[in-house]
Design a protein around this motif. Sequence first.
Motif, PDB file in Angstrom:
ATOM      1  N   UNK A  13       0.724  -1.516  -0.026  1.00  0.00           N
ATOM      2  CA  UNK A  13      -0.019  -0.109   0.209  1.00  0.00           C
ATOM      3  C   UNK A  13       0.767   0.782  -0.244  1.00  0.00           C
ATOM      4  N   UNK A  14       0.726   2.388  -0.669  1.00  0.00           N
ATOM      5  CA  UNK A  14       1.324   2.801  -1.265  1.00  0.00           C
ATOM      6  C   UNK A  14       0.333   4.786  -1.136  1.00  0.00           C
ATOM      7  N   UNK A  15       0.432   6.058  -0.435  1.00  0.00           N
ATOM      8  CA  UNK A  15      -0.316   7.247  -1.038  1.00  0.00           C
ATOM      9  C   UNK A  15       0.704   8.266  -1.226  1.00  0.00           C
ATOM     10  N   UNK A  16      -0.737   8.001  -2.281  1.00  0.00           N
ATOM     11  CA  UNK A  16       0.011   9.262  -3.160  1.00  0.00           C
ATOM     12  C   UNK A  16       0.190  10.623  -3.331  1.00  0.00           C
ATOM     13  N   UNK A  17       0.743  10.980  -3.513  1.00  0.00           N
ATOM     14  CA  UNK A  17       0.824  13.014  -3.262  1.00  0.00           C
ATOM     15  C   UNK A  17      -0.148  13.544  -4.490  1.00  0.00           C
ATOM     16  N   UNK A  18      -1.319  13.914  -3.765  1.00  0.00           N
ATOM     17  CA  UNK A  18      -2.419  14.470  -4.696  1.00  0.00           C
ATOM     18  C   UNK A  18      -2.187  15.872  -4.805  1.00  0.00           C
TER      19      UNK A  18
END
Length: 79
Positions: A20-25
């Motif tokens: 699981x990764x969290x993409x910078x929006x």
Amino acid sequence: MQEPECPKVGPYTLELDAGTYWWCACGRSKHQPFCDGSHRGTGIQPMELELTEAQKVWLCGCKRSGDKPRCDGAHKKLV
């Protein structure tokens, strides 16, 4: 809500492991293309990216993709 910043006109091409990764929006993270918490106060939230297997991905760098977090070529309209 603020307009996202554009840290890169083009995709981030990465080989990622399953996970699981969290993409910078918001475009403010110092660890692009992933979130470092810099979105606080912008009204923009990071987007979860879950991979079930290792793969090559093209993540949006301009933050304007219609297929977030993946690149859809929207950066071509910026130049």
